[in-house]
Design a protein around this motif. Sequence first.
Motif, PDB file in Angstrom:
ATOM      1  N   ALA A  36      -9.089  42.378  71.914  1.00  0.00           N
ATOM      2  CA  ALA A  36      -8.185  43.079  70.999  1.00  0.00           C
ATOM      3  C   ALA A  36      -8.769  43.230  69.603  1.00  0.00           C
ATOM      4  CB  ALA A  36      -6.843  42.353  70.926  1.00  0.00           C
ATOM      5  N   SER A  37      -9.816  42.473  69.296  1.00  0.00           N
ATOM      6  CA  SER A  37     -10.441  42.574  67.973  1.00  0.00           C
ATOM      7  C   SER A  37     -11.384  43.770  67.874  1.00  0.00           C
ATOM      8  CB  SER A  37     -11.208  41.291  67.645  1.00  0.00           C
ATOM      9  OG  SER A  37     -12.436  41.226  68.344  1.00  0.00           O
ATOM     10  N   SER A  52      -3.539  46.294  68.402  1.00  0.00           N
ATOM     11  CA  SER A  52      -3.371  46.262  66.948  1.00  0.00           C
ATOM     12  C   SER A  52      -3.787  47.595  66.342  1.00  0.00           C
ATOM     13  CB  SER A  52      -4.216  45.143  66.341  1.00  0.00           C
ATOM     14  OG  SER A  52      -4.311  45.292  64.943  1.00  0.00           O
ATOM     15  N   GLU A  53      -2.859  48.241  65.673  1.00  0.00           N
ATOM     16  CA  GLU A  53      -3.186  49.489  64.983  1.00  0.00           C
ATOM     17  C   GLU A  53      -4.166  49.237  63.846  1.00  0.00           C
ATOM     18  OE1 GLU A  53       0.541  51.214  63.856  1.00  0.00           O
ATOM     19  OE2 GLU A  53       1.204  51.348  65.938  1.00  0.00           O
ATOM     20  N   LEU A  54      -4.104  48.063  63.235  1.00  0.00           N
ATOM     21  CA  LEU A  54      -5.041  47.742  62.164  1.00  0.00           C
ATOM     22  C   LEU A  54      -6.475  47.694  62.689  1.00  0.00           C
ATOM     23  CD1 LEU A  54      -3.167  45.002  60.074  1.00  0.00           C
ATOM     24  CD2 LEU A  54      -3.377  47.454  59.603  1.00  0.00           C
ATOM     25  N   ASP A  57      -7.614  51.317  63.304  1.00  0.00           N
ATOM     26  CA  ASP A  57      -7.790  52.113  62.093  1.00  0.00           C
ATOM     27  C   ASP A  57      -8.850  51.569  61.132  1.00  0.00           C
ATOM     28  OD1 ASP A  57      -5.800  53.783  63.026  1.00  0.00           O
ATOM     29  OD2 ASP A  57      -4.221  52.879  61.781  1.00  0.00           O
ATOM     30  N   PHE A  58      -9.035  50.244  61.102  1.00  0.00           N
ATOM     31  CA  PHE A  58      -9.846  49.677  60.026  1.00  0.00           C
ATOM     32  C   PHE A  58     -11.014  48.794  60.460  1.00  0.00           C
ATOM     33  CE2 PHE A  58      -5.600  50.377  58.193  1.00  0.00           C
ATOM     34  CZ  PHE A  58      -5.942  51.299  57.220  1.00  0.00           C
ATOM     35  N   ARG A 104     -16.520  37.348  62.127  1.00  0.00           N
ATOM     36  CA  ARG A 104     -16.958  38.181  63.251  1.00  0.00           C
ATOM     37  C   ARG A 104     -16.371  39.588  63.228  1.00  0.00           C
ATOM     38  NH1 ARG A 104     -16.786  32.912  66.042  1.00  0.00           N
ATOM     39  NH2 ARG A 104     -18.860  32.607  66.948  1.00  0.00           N
ATOM     40  N   ILE A 105     -15.407  39.817  62.385  1.00  0.00           N
ATOM     41  CA  ILE A 105     -14.780  41.132  62.309  1.00  0.00           C
ATOM     42  C   ILE A 105     -15.283  41.835  61.052  1.00  0.00           C
ATOM     43  CG2 ILE A 105     -12.604  42.364  61.977  1.00  0.00           C
ATOM     44  CD1 ILE A 105     -11.250  40.253  63.702  1.00  0.00           C
ATOM     45  N   ASN A 106     -15.862  43.013  61.246  1.00  0.00           N
ATOM     46  CA  ASN A 106     -16.353  43.823  60.126  1.00  0.00           C
ATOM     47  C   ASN A 106     -15.422  45.011  59.936  1.00  0.00           C
ATOM     48  OD1 ASN A 106     -18.718  42.286  59.671  1.00  0.00           O
ATOM     49  ND2 ASN A 106     -19.646  43.259  61.445  1.00  0.00           N
ATOM     50  N   LEU A 107     -14.941  45.151  58.714  1.00  0.00           N
ATOM     51  CA  LEU A 107     -14.011  46.230  58.411  1.00  0.00           C
ATOM     52  C   LEU A 107     -14.730  47.467  57.892  1.00  0.00           C
ATOM     53  CD1 LEU A 107     -11.187  44.245  56.564  1.00  0.00           C
ATOM     54  CD2 LEU A 107     -11.307  44.867  58.979  1.00  0.00           C
ATOM     55  N   LYS A 108     -14.096  48.610  58.095  1.00  0.00           N
ATOM     56  CA  LYS A 108     -14.587  49.861  57.517  1.00  0.00           C
ATOM     57  C   LYS A 108     -14.344  49.834  56.009  1.00  0.00           C
ATOM     58  CE  LYS A 108     -13.270  52.507  61.621  1.00  0.00           C
ATOM     59  NZ  LYS A 108     -12.315  53.514  62.141  1.00  0.00           N
ATOM     60  N   THR A 109     -15.098  50.630  55.278  1.00  0.00           N
ATOM     61  CA  THR A 109     -14.923  50.675  53.821  1.00  0.00           C
ATOM     62  C   THR A 109     -13.534  51.183  53.437  1.00  0.00           C
ATOM     63  OG1 THR A 109     -16.001  52.826  53.763  1.00  0.00           O
ATOM     64  CG2 THR A 109     -17.366  50.912  53.290  1.00  0.00           C
ATOM     65  N   SER A 110     -12.928  51.988  54.280  1.00  0.00           N
ATOM     66  CA  SER A 110     -11.590  52.513  53.983  1.00  0.00           C
ATOM     67  C   SER A 110     -10.535  51.414  53.930  1.00  0.00           C
ATOM     68  CB  SER A 110     -11.192  53.563  55.010  1.00  0.00           C
ATOM     69  OG  SER A 110     -11.132  52.992  56.305  1.00  0.00           O
ATOM     70  N   SER A 111     -10.815  50.278  54.531  1.00  0.00           N
ATOM     71  CA  SER A 111      -9.838  49.180  54.522  1.00  0.00           C
ATOM     72  C   SER A 111      -9.619  48.658  53.103  1.00  0.00           C
ATOM     73  CB  SER A 111     -10.284  48.049  55.438  1.00  0.00           C
ATOM     74  OG  SER A 111     -11.479  47.457  54.956  1.00  0.00           O
ATOM     75  N   ARG A 112     -10.687  48.623  52.309  1.00  0.00           N
ATOM     76  CA  ARG A 112     -10.578  48.142  50.923  1.00  0.00           C
ATOM     77  C   ARG A 112      -9.648  49.034  50.104  1.00  0.00           C
ATOM     78  NH1 ARG A 112     -16.231  47.814  49.461  1.00  0.00           N
ATOM     79  NH2 ARG A 112     -16.645  46.780  51.420  1.00  0.00           N
TER      80      ARG A 112
END
Length: 132
Positions: A36-37, A52-54, A57-58, A104-112
């Motif tokens: 799910a991650s 998870s929509e998060l 999306d992110f 272990r989870i890398n977010l997209k820049t849009s998350s910031r």
Amino acid sequence: KPCVKWERVVQLRSSISQYVSLHRKLEKYIRRLVVASRPYNPDIKNYIHSPSELVEDFVQLGASPRADMCWGPTARVRALITGGRDRVYPEDIQALAKNVFGHRINLKTSSRKRGITVENVIDDIVQKVAVP
């Protein structure tokens, strides 16, 4: 001078694996949390949508199978040390989620831009994945 000899550490690791049980349903729960991650991404052959929509999306890159490999033994240790139990409960797994996923989870820049943190994503994963 070490506080514990290496041989004792090996013995304790073996004992925990042998005497603290992790039910198969909880092993599958851990796998579902790890899967799910990861967001849907056919380019890397991940054809499963996260609940998870998060994540969808992110998250740019979710946890690898290594997270799955370390989470079960760590949950066993937590059950024994914090609860004095001979079995793992879902709460043990959930309590370790931020420790296991945090790096272990890398977010997209849009998350910031949207104020989304790794902790937000982890909380959402734990909330959305059904507990057995």
